[in-house]
Design a protein around this motif. Structure first.
Motif, mmCIF file in Angstrom:
data_model
loop_
_atom_site.group_PDB
_atom_site.id
_atom_site.type_symbol
_atom_site.label_atom_id
_atom_site.label_comp_id
_atom_site.label_asym_id
_atom_site.label_seq_id
_atom_site.Cartn_x
_atom_site.Cartn_y
_atom_site.Cartn_z
ATOM 1 N N GLY A 1 -10.818 -7.039 -0.913
ATOM 2 C CA GLY A 1 -10.200 -5.878 -1.547
ATOM 3 C C GLY A 1 -10.511 -4.582 -0.832
ATOM 4 N N ALA A 2 -10.850 -4.659 0.452
ATOM 5 C CA ALA A 2 -11.236 -3.465 1.206
ATOM 6 C C ALA A 2 -10.198 -3.066 2.241
ATOM 7 C CB ALA A 2 -12.580 -3.709 1.901
ATOM 8 N N VAL A 3 -8.985 -3.622 2.172
ATOM 9 C CA VAL A 3 -7.964 -3.319 3.165
ATOM 10 C C VAL A 3 -7.405 -1.922 2.941
ATOM 11 C CG1 VAL A 3 -6.015 -4.269 1.834
ATOM 12 C CG2 VAL A 3 -5.935 -4.244 4.350
ATOM 13 N N SER A 4 -7.063 -1.249 4.028
ATOM 14 C CA SER A 4 -6.501 0.105 3.964
ATOM 15 C C SER A 4 -5.577 0.289 5.151
ATOM 16 C CB SER A 4 -7.612 1.155 4.006
ATOM 17 O OG SER A 4 -8.307 1.102 5.242
ATOM 18 N N LEU A 5 -4.742 1.322 5.091
ATOM 19 C CA LEU A 5 -3.841 1.588 6.214
ATOM 20 C C LEU A 5 -4.599 1.890 7.507
ATOM 21 C CD1 LEU A 5 -0.951 3.658 4.547
ATOM 22 C CD2 LEU A 5 -0.855 1.327 5.441
ATOM 23 N N PRO A 6 -5.666 2.717 7.488
ATOM 24 C CA PRO A 6 -6.408 2.934 8.740
ATOM 25 C C PRO A 6 -6.957 1.641 9.336
ATOM 26 C CG PRO A 6 -6.994 4.626 7.151
ATOM 27 C CD PRO A 6 -6.146 3.622 6.414
ATOM 28 N N LEU A 7 -7.439 0.719 8.492
ATOM 29 C CA LEU A 7 -7.943 -0.549 9.007
ATOM 30 C C LEU A 7 -6.811 -1.367 9.614
ATOM 31 C CD1 LEU A 7 -10.229 -2.602 9.373
ATOM 32 C CD2 LEU A 7 -9.681 -3.486 7.084
ATOM 33 N N LEU B 1 0.811 -1.216 0.000
ATOM 34 C CA LEU B 1 0.000 0.000 0.000
ATOM 35 C C LEU B 1 0.842 1.262 0.000
ATOM 36 C CD1 LEU B 1 -2.654 -1.090 2.676
ATOM 37 C CD2 LEU B 1 -2.878 -1.183 0.186
ATOM 38 N N THR B 2 2.061 1.213 0.567
ATOM 39 C CA THR B 2 2.939 2.387 0.627
ATOM 40 C C THR B 2 4.392 1.954 0.771
ATOM 41 O OG1 THR B 2 3.448 4.439 1.830
ATOM 42 C CG2 THR B 2 2.665 2.573 3.127
ATOM 43 N N ARG B 3 5.310 2.755 0.243
ATOM 44 C CA ARG B 3 6.741 2.523 0.440
ATOM 45 C C ARG B 3 7.373 3.627 1.285
ATOM 46 N NH1 ARG B 3 9.353 -1.447 -2.625
ATOM 47 N NH2 ARG B 3 7.790 -3.011 -3.156
ATOM 48 N N ASP B 4 6.560 4.485 1.878
ATOM 49 C CA ASP B 4 7.051 5.546 2.758
ATOM 50 C C ASP B 4 7.420 4.918 4.096
ATOM 51 O OD1 ASP B 4 7.357 7.707 4.530
ATOM 52 O OD2 ASP B 4 5.841 8.905 3.494
ATOM 53 N N PRO B 5 8.666 5.119 4.596
ATOM 54 C CA PRO B 5 9.073 4.473 5.853
ATOM 55 C C PRO B 5 8.274 4.907 7.074
ATOM 56 C CG PRO B 5 10.756 6.014 5.094
ATOM 57 C CD PRO B 5 9.779 5.860 3.982
ATOM 58 N N VAL B 6 7.702 6.105 7.061
ATOM 59 C CA VAL B 6 6.964 6.569 8.234
ATOM 60 C C VAL B 6 5.685 5.757 8.458
ATOM 61 C CG1 VAL B 6 5.733 8.517 9.271
ATOM 62 C CG2 VAL B 6 7.960 8.880 8.207
#
Length: 431
Positions: free
Chosen positions: A102-108, A43-48
């Motif tokens: 297919g409903a996964v997200s970072l907040p979840l 979902l992201t490659r940002d280390p934070v």
């Protein structure tokens, strides 16, 4: 109590049940230890935000510390462990369902991670307090070594490459397996038979202290133990440095070392191989060498681990460094757990464990919070250099306190204040 039972041969049926539950959940957690970071980096490659996913699982240890230990000392520890594992099974299944849909997200992911960390803060504390109730003091080094060896093989050796492979088949599959492992662990612990816990001596004083007072009382008790105080502060800082570096390990492996997702899973097994070797030799080393020698050597090896990973330019070098780190980690955990379990009275074990773990895992939370920004500002090797510098300072600071006096750790006979005494809170005896 009988003396037979699978992996707990020679340590009793109670240990065999606890060991089996730990084995099942360790494999599931090992599978997810590789799959979860891969899910986040999909979902992201940002280390934070990658490091933040680690932080949210550590945070509940700080938030729940005042409640966790008191609860463990007041309720049936076996039932609390079962309930925590059952809740973790449900939460992991929910996340797996979201991935399949297919409903996964970072907040979840953050929300589920926070709830799973809350269950761990309660369940792991209760589970840790169960071990001294099923084996005698003389058997604790062997029991701890066997538990850590099982964790090394299943959680760190077999689990990560299997998790990475399963993730390649279907992103939700590793989570499904983990949910089943938690359900299996809950079922196994529910069959556990414990030795009777010692009851309070004398009449129970009237009244109950607030939860916060009881937690601060346990902190004061811990502070009066010079050996445990030094060990707790050292472990807190070691966890700051460890998680500052390892919270971005998935990015370090994939972008700095050039590994695939499956290669990342294999890299994680390097420390497991060392951990298995360390678990095998730890009991003999504890018989031959003092805790002082082993703890001092551990500080040096942990410092060199961060230097080695910062300088590593190939997966082979990084793997070798992690292998040595695994040996050190197994020995440190065996020495650390044995010192704490022998020093803390049973009636205070839950509260003191929660205070001990709040500081230790609080260090992990702080390290995970620092790792992402450091990596963003100074590159993926930056957290390792930061950790090496902090560990150098800690080694110099703790060298003298980790002298021979730590080999003779003994609890302060002074009791907790009457209002906070466990006698004020009747503890339900395990069935």
């Amino acid at each position: 109590m009988g003396r037979k039972g699978g992996g707990g041969r020679g340590l009793g049926r109670g240990f065999a049940s606890l060991w089996s539950a730990a084995a099942v959940s360790s494999l599931g957690d090992g599978i997810v230890s590789a799959a979860a970071p891969l899910l986040v980096t999909s979902l992201t490659r940002d280390p934070v935000p990658v490091a933040l996913s680690v932080f949210v699982q550590q945070l509940p240890w700080l938030l729940l510390a005042p409640v966790s230990g008191v609860l463990v000392d007041r309720v049936d520890r076996r039932r609390l462990t079962v309930a925590a594992n059952a809740a973790r099974a449900v939460l992991t299944a929910v996340l797996a369902a979201a991935v399949y849909a297919g409903a996964v997200s970072l907040p979840l992911i953050y929300t589920i991670g926070l709830l799973l960390g809350s269950c761990a803060a309660l369940g792991d504390n209760a589970s840790s307090a169960l071990l001294p109730a099923v084996v005698g003091s003389a058997d604790l080094p062997r029991a701890n070594s066997r538990m850590f060896g099982t964790e090394s093989v299943l959680n760190r050796l077999c689990g990560p490459p299997l998790g990475a492979a399963l993730f390649g088949v279907a992103a939700g599959l590793p989570l499904t397996v983990d949910a089943l492992s938690f359900a299996g662990a809950a079922a196994l612990v529910s069959t556990l038979r414990l030795l009777p816990r010692p009851g309070p001596v004398g009449p129970a004083p009237a009244g109950r202290a607030p939860l916060g007072h009881r937690f601060t009382d346990s902190l004061r008790w811990l502070w009066r133990q010079p050996a445990l105080r030094t060990l707790t502060l050292a472990l807190c800082l070691m966890n700051v440095t460890l998680l500052a570096a390892f919270s971005v390990m998935v990015l370090y492996a994939r972008e700095h070392l050039g590994l695939s997702g499956f290669g990342y899973g294999l890299l994680l097994t390097a420390s497991a191989v060392g951990g298995l070797a360390g678990a095998l030799v730890a009991p003999r080393l504890q018989l031959r060498f003092s805790a002082s020698v082993l703890l001092r050597l551990g500080l040096v090896l942990e410092t060199l681990t961060h230097v080695g990973l910062a300088l590593a330019g190939s997966p082979w070098v990084a793997g070798a460094v992690l292998g040595v780190f695994g040996v050190h980690g197994a020995i440190w955990v065996s020495v650390d757990r044995t010192l704490v379990q022998r020093a803390v009275p049973d009636a205070l074990r839950g509260r003191v464990n929660s205070a001990f773990m709040a500081l230790a895992v609080g260090g992990s939370a702080l390290g995970a919070l620092l790792g992402g920004p450091i990596a963003r500002l100074s590159g993926l090797t930056g957290p390792f250099w930061f950790s090496a510098a902090v560990m150098t300072g800690l080694t110099l600071f703790a060298w003298r306190p980790f002298g021979r006096s730590i080999d003779h750790v003994a609890p302060d006979p002074a009791p907790l204040p009457a209002a906070a005494d466990p006698a004020a809170d009747p503890v339900s005896a395990p069935a």
